[in-house]
Design an enzyme around this catalytic site. Structure first.
Site, mmCIF file in Angstrom:
data_model
loop_
_atom_site.group_PDB
_atom_site.id
_atom_site.type_symbol
_atom_site.label_atom_id
_atom_site.label_comp_id
_atom_site.label_asym_id
_atom_site.label_seq_id
_atom_site.Cartn_x
_atom_site.Cartn_y
_atom_site.Cartn_z
ATOM 1 C CB ILE A 1 89.187 26.356 -26.070
ATOM 2 C CG1 ILE A 1 89.755 24.944 -25.961
ATOM 3 C CG2 ILE A 1 87.752 26.390 -25.561
ATOM 4 C CD1 ILE A 1 89.864 24.447 -24.532
ATOM 5 N N GLY B 1 91.039 35.973 -26.401
ATOM 6 C CA GLY B 1 90.619 37.267 -25.892
ATOM 7 C C GLY B 1 91.732 38.280 -26.020
ATOM 8 C CG ASP C 1 80.945 38.556 -18.708
ATOM 9 O OD1 ASP C 1 79.941 39.028 -19.291
ATOM 10 O OD2 ASP C 1 81.979 38.234 -19.306
#
Length: 438
Positions: free
Chosen positions: A168, A171, A285
């Site tokens: 998906i 990082g 964020d």
């Protein structure tokens, strides 16, 4: 990049001897230049750009002592990543080799935590000491899960089925995959095995789990459990089939005002819950990639990804926190964050304004700028231009209030909810909207 001229600086000090006192606008220009240089040296230290770091230090040697929100210096940043040339340059300009961040970590402690052997040797040769939660002078202790002992959210790795796993997202700390838990599709954030012993990574992971355990709301991605007692560390949340808002807008372009308002209401409901006192959670964020669609019908949104969020206990409703780092994504970043100034939960309101703008316009704010330049442009007082016919006067007014340069002038999410509900009443349903715009 602007810089202060030596002549201007000398003139300010000699005001008593007859030169004029600098004007307020001159002081503002100096402040902007200082903030910009602070941001730049931390950025270039992170990017391993020794030449750019040297140029900044030659212009302003005091930047060697610059600090971000977590009180981390450029030396901390470069040491953590193992950037030898940058560290040599910083030490040459007098960087404090034993500066401590908010967790009392020294640059050497960070280098040890990241296992950067050459960096460890370099810092030690300059008198570096290893203090803090990550250093060798810190007594190692086992890392407990956020809620102690046999908690009902601890998941046995064997219960997770990765046989048909699908990526998906990815990082620097790991990856997010679609897997199955007891027959149910779930999203699993899996920390890279190579980082499962890294104390900084474990600390961030524990923080996110500890935060998610507390959250229960229809517009917040639901936490299901975590693997904390075995490696790799994993965090399990509900799987949302609709993907993220970033991809949706990329495919659909600008939304009708009715759809944009419905989406905005879902985001605002989730954020109102997070900002509820006395335990305020600042997301820090908020951006389209962190807003998820429940299904392909796109009739329901949830706010997710709390890796950068902070839980703050509020003593009064006007508390402001000493959070001055460039935490979050530049394109949606509030100016006070970029400028390393004190900020509060209103940073999320600013980010919300940028998202609402993007939903109506069909493109990111300042799409023709690189993210860092976009943030700098915003910090200089600029705002995106409204072009879409679908952006009604009421919506435009709300967006302008939410991205006000003065965070104290921005509305709360509770106020935003009330405004959006009123705006929604004035809008036609989507299947009638074409009659009004054709």
């Amino acid at each position: 990049m602007s810089s202060d001229s030596p002549a201007a600086g000398d003139g300010g000090e000699q005001a008593a001897a007859g030169t004029s006192v600098p004007s307020p606008s001159y002081d503002k220009q100096k402040e902007k230049a200082r903030v910009s240089r602070t941001s730049l040296i931390l950025w270039h230290a992170h990017q391993n750009d020794a030449a750019a770091v040297r140029k900044l230090l030659e212009e302003d040697p005091t930047l060697v002592h610059a600090r971000d929100y977590d009180k981390r210096t450029p030396l901390h940043v470069a040491s953590l990543h193992g950037w030898i040339d940058v560290v040599k340059c910083l030490l040459e300009f007098g960087a404090d080799v034993n500066a401590q961040d908010r967790w009392k970590n020294t640059p050497l402690a960070d280098a040890e935590g990241a296992r950067k052997q050459k960096m460890i040797e370099l810092l030690k040769s300059h008198g570096g000491l290893s203090y803090g939660q990550n250093g060798s002078h810190f007594e190692p202790k086992p890392v407990p899960p956020p809620i102690p002992k046999k908690c009902d959210w601890e998941i046995e790795p064997a219960e997770l089925d990765f046989s048909n796993a699908a990526m998906i997202g990815k990082g620097s700390f790991g990856e997010i995959v679609k897997a199955y838990w007891r027959g149910t599709p779930v999203a699993v954030k899996r920390i890279l095995p190579s980082l499962s012993d890294d104390r900084l990574v474990i600390q961030d992971f524990r923080h996110e789990v500890d935060l998610l355990v507390k959250l229960r709301h229809p517009n917040i991605v639901q936490f299901l459990g975590a693997v904390t007692e075995r490696k790799p560390l994993m965090l399990i949340t509900e799987y949302l089939r609709g993907g993220d808002l970033h991809q949706y807008l990329k495919e659909k372009g600008g939304l009708t005002p009715t759809t944009a308002v419905n989406f905005a209401l879902d985001i605002a409901r989730g954020m109102t819950y997070l900002h509820n006192e006395p335990n305020v959670i600042i997301h820090r964020d908020l951006k389209p990639r962190n807003v998820l669609l429940v299904n392909s019908s796109a009739d329901h949104l949830k706010v997710g990804d709390f890796g950068l969020s902070k839980l703050i206990k509020v003593q009064n409703s006007h508390d402001v926190y000493k959070m001055t780092g460039e935490t979050g994504s530049y394109r949606y970043m509030a100016p006070e964050v970029f400028k390393h100034r004190r900020y509060d939960k209103k940073v999320d309101v600013f980010s919300f304004a940028m998202i609402l703008y993007e939903m109506l316009e069909g493109e990111p704010p300042f799409a023709n700028h690189e993210p860092y330049e976009a943030a700098k442009h915003v910090s200089d007082g600029h705002r995106p231009t409204f072009r879409s016919k679908g952006c009604t006067p009421d919506l435009r007014e709300l967006i302008v209030k939410c991205w006000d340069a003065d965070m104290n002038q921005r509305p709360s999410f509770l106020d935003i909810l009330k405004r959006l509900e009123k705006i929604k009443e004035t809008l036609p349903s989507d299947h009638h909207w074409g009659l009004f715009t054709s």
